[in-house]
Design an enzyme around this catalytic site. Structure first.
Site, PDB file in Angstrom:
ATOM      1  N   ARG A  31      56.015  41.571 159.519  1.00 17.60           N
ATOM      2  CA  ARG A  31      54.848  41.898 160.351  1.00 17.60           C
ATOM      3  C   ARG A  31      53.617  42.192 159.509  1.00 17.60           C
ATOM      4  O   ARG A  31      52.493  41.909 159.929  1.00 17.60           O
ATOM      5  CB  ARG A  31      55.178  43.061 161.285  1.00 17.60           C
ATOM      6  N   ARG A  59      39.886  35.891 160.191  1.00 15.24           N
ATOM      7  CA  ARG A  59      38.542  36.474 160.338  1.00 15.24           C
ATOM      8  C   ARG A  59      37.663  36.193 159.125  1.00 15.24           C
ATOM      9  O   ARG A  59      36.462  35.979 159.260  1.00 15.24           O
ATOM     10  CB  ARG A  59      38.633  37.976 160.601  1.00 15.24           C
ATOM     11  N   HIS A  74      36.332  32.890 159.651  1.00 14.79           N
ATOM     12  CA  HIS A  74      35.255  32.941 160.643  1.00 14.79           C
ATOM     13  C   HIS A  74      33.948  33.417 160.020  1.00 14.79           C
ATOM     14  O   HIS A  74      32.866  33.037 160.466  1.00 14.79           O
ATOM     15  CB  HIS A  74      35.641  33.867 161.807  1.00 14.79           C
ATOM     16  N   SER A  90      56.205  49.462 151.663  1.00 21.67           N
ATOM     17  CA  SER A  90      56.984  50.049 150.565  1.00 21.67           C
ATOM     18  C   SER A  90      56.348  49.833 149.208  1.00 21.67           C
ATOM     19  O   SER A  90      56.521  50.637 148.298  1.00 21.67           O
ATOM     20  CB  SER A  90      58.395  49.444 150.537  1.00 21.67           C
ATOM     21  N   SER A  94      56.115  50.079 162.295  1.00 19.62           N
ATOM     22  CA  SER A  94      55.046  49.758 163.248  1.00 19.62           C
ATOM     23  C   SER A  94      53.750  50.512 162.988  1.00 19.62           C
ATOM     24  O   SER A  94      52.665  49.935 163.058  1.00 19.62           O
ATOM     25  CB  SER A  94      55.510  50.011 164.685  1.00 19.62           C
ATOM     26  N   GLU A 151      51.910  48.960 160.088  1.00 18.36           N
ATOM     27  CA  GLU A 151      51.386  47.625 160.419  1.00 18.36           C
ATOM     28  C   GLU A 151      50.166  47.708 161.330  1.00 18.36           C
ATOM     29  O   GLU A 151      49.195  46.970 161.154  1.00 18.36           O
ATOM     30  CB  GLU A 151      52.497  46.793 161.055  1.00 18.36           C
ATOM     31  N   ASP A 203      40.445  44.877 160.189  1.00 18.32           N
ATOM     32  CA  ASP A 203      39.353  44.634 161.132  1.00 18.32           C
ATOM     33  C   ASP A 203      38.117  45.462 160.780  1.00 18.32           C
ATOM     34  O   ASP A 203      36.991  45.000 160.940  1.00 18.32           O
ATOM     35  CB  ASP A 203      39.807  44.920 162.569  1.00 18.32           C
TER      36      ASP A 203
END
Length: 188
Positions: A46, A57, A60, A88, A152, A155, A163
């Site tokens: 992930r 991006r 872009h 990790s 999770s 990530e 972003d």
């Protein structure tokens, strides 16, 4: 808990996590991207998907960006940048990539929970992100650090970092979403 309650708890975890990102490290990552000839992104699982989102991006924005392992990815060279996401900091395939990139003369940035890990020590810039590794779901006090499975939280924090860096780059390059949209895929 119902699904909406879980979603609210996830956003609370993310708010706590994001406040621990170093502004200096994030800004330095943005500067390194601007100074690089080409930007290569890598990560396993992930974390790799988050890297793919960063590469998209960057494209872009008009910044040459490549995902390591794709058939159209060129070789890395001196003056290029390898951006790795690894909770990790010990994923062997990524360690091998970082060593190779350094031998060639490219810079390496690793976003990781463990800046003192092998990848962190190999990096020109380790960016410390909060999160919990797959095998540690509790904080030092014994309280639950996250309700989420596995990596999770790391990530999600990683994609928000990426972003935020994109927003910083947009500002520095004087670009907005409409300009970026002109580079969006049009064969879909």
């Amino acid at each position: 808990m119902n699904t909406a309650d879980y979603a609210l708890e996830i956003t609370k975890e993310l708010q706590r996590s994001i406040t621990r990102i170093s502004n200096g490290e994030a800004d330095q990552l943005a500067e390194m991207i601007l100074e690089a000839g080409n930007v290569f992104v890598a990560g396993a699982g992930r974390s790799g998907l988050m890297g793919r989102a960063l590469a998209m991006r960057l494209m872009h924005l008009g910044i040459p960006a490549y995902v390591v392992g794709e058939t159209v990815t060129p070789g890395i060279g001196p003056g290029d940048l390898l951006v790795i996401g690894s909770g990790s900091g010990e994923t062997q395939s990524l360690v091998t990539m970082a060593r190779k990139a350094k031998e060639i003369g490219a810079a390496v940035v690793t976003a990781t929970i463990h800046p003192d890990s092998t990848l962190g020590r190999l990096s020109d810039l380790p960016v410390r992100l909060p999160g919990t590794p797959k095998d540690q779901q509790t904080a030092g006090s014994g309280e639950k650090a996250t309700i989420q499975p596995m990596g999770s939280l790391f990530e999600q924090t990683l994609i928000i970092l990426y972003d935020a860096v994109i927003l910083r780059l947009m500002e520095q390059r004087g670009q907005d979403s409409s300009q970026m949209f002109g580079r969006h895929a049009n064969l879909e």
